[in-house]
Structures are given as C-alpha cells and as structure tokens.
Scaffold this active site. Sequence first.
Site, PDB file in Angstrom:
ATOM      1  N   GLY A  10       0.802  -1.423  -0.021  1.00 39.44           N
ATOM      2  CA  GLY A  10       0.040  -0.267  -0.063  1.00 39.44           C
ATOM      3  C   GLY A  10       0.578   1.313   0.212  1.00 39.44           C
ATOM      4  O   GLY A  10       1.970   1.060  -0.429  1.00 39.44           O
ATOM      5  N   CYS A  11       0.015   2.990   1.081  1.00 36.85           N
ATOM      6  CA  CYS A  11       0.653   3.482   0.656  1.00 36.85           C
ATOM      7  C   CYS A  11       2.212   3.160   1.378  1.00 36.85           C
ATOM      8  O   CYS A  11       2.400   2.545   2.655  1.00 36.85           O
ATOM      9  CB  CYS A  11       0.042   4.325   0.694  1.00 36.85           C
ATOM     10  SG  CYS A  11       0.873   6.916   0.915  1.00 36.85           S
TER      11      CYS A  11
END
Length: 175
Positions: A10-11
Amino acid sequence: MTTTFVLAGGCFWCLDAAYRQMRGVHDVVSCYTGGQTDHPTYESVCTGGTGHAEAVAVTFDESELPAQVVLDAFFTMHDPTQLNRQGADVGTQYRSAMFPADDEQRVLFEAARERAGEWWPGEIVTTIEPLGEVTRAEEYHQDFFAKNPTQGYCLAVAVPKVNKVRAQFSEYLRA
C-alpha cells in the site's frame, strides 16, 4: 549484521511510519520498484502505467530485530488479501509485494507469506517479485508521518496501522 528488505504494502507512508517505531531499524527509505520505466516519479507511478509499486527499503540489525519479526510486522501492517489496493488506495502501485535481494531472502519471504496465510482469512495475494532497480522517492515522502502527523491521511490510515504494530510487537519497539 544489517539487512535490507524491500517491501510494498500500500502507501509507503504507512509502512515507513510503522517500521520507524521498531528498535533495530536503522533506516527506512520510501522508494519505487518493480516497474519497467527508468527514473519513476510519484506522478508517473500514480498513473499506474509504470508498473512500479510504492515500497520501503527497511534496513535493520538482525541482532536487535529478527528478520522474521520484520516480515511478520509487514503482514500485520497491511492487508495482504487485497489485490492491487489497500483500502481506498487502488492500483498496482499499491500492491502487496516482496522484492528479495537474493535466494536467502526469497526463502524467508516465502515462509513469511505462508505464516500470514494462517492468520488472514482469504487468499494471500502478496507477490514475490525480482528486485530490480530501486528509486528513492522524492524527499517529501521520506519520514512523511513524522513530518505531517496531523495530515488527514496519516490520522485516518497510518495511525491505525502504527497502533496495530505497536500492540502486536511491543517487545520490539524503540524505548
């Protein structure tokens, strides 16, 4: 002995924030890897067209923080059952992926993915991909959470992930 793992879940802001809480971690670099273009930028990676993932290069001392703990924390701080996304962050740049530097890391990564399959309901979609070129992300992405603790995304997304790691790996936190 220091080791570096390159991981995407993810981020990169969230992974960065969580790993910086752990003792034995000497450096966390937000980066791009796994793509087919040279010199990726945040803007180009966000299009989803470069093939790169937002990742972190976590450098740690195995005498203070076992490799298995680093990898188990990785599978705790993101949902490895979500294909090409983490929550509202959607696209291949947010995929769950591990990038081993050698065969020894590949074996560790495969074992960690297997362990995660015992904790998570559903199929683990984390890929294990060749480690290609790693490009350091722009400076404003480095240690983003510490520089922007009241930013909305940090409060809504990063804080719960950091708290989850803090709760499950308390014996490995910085003093």
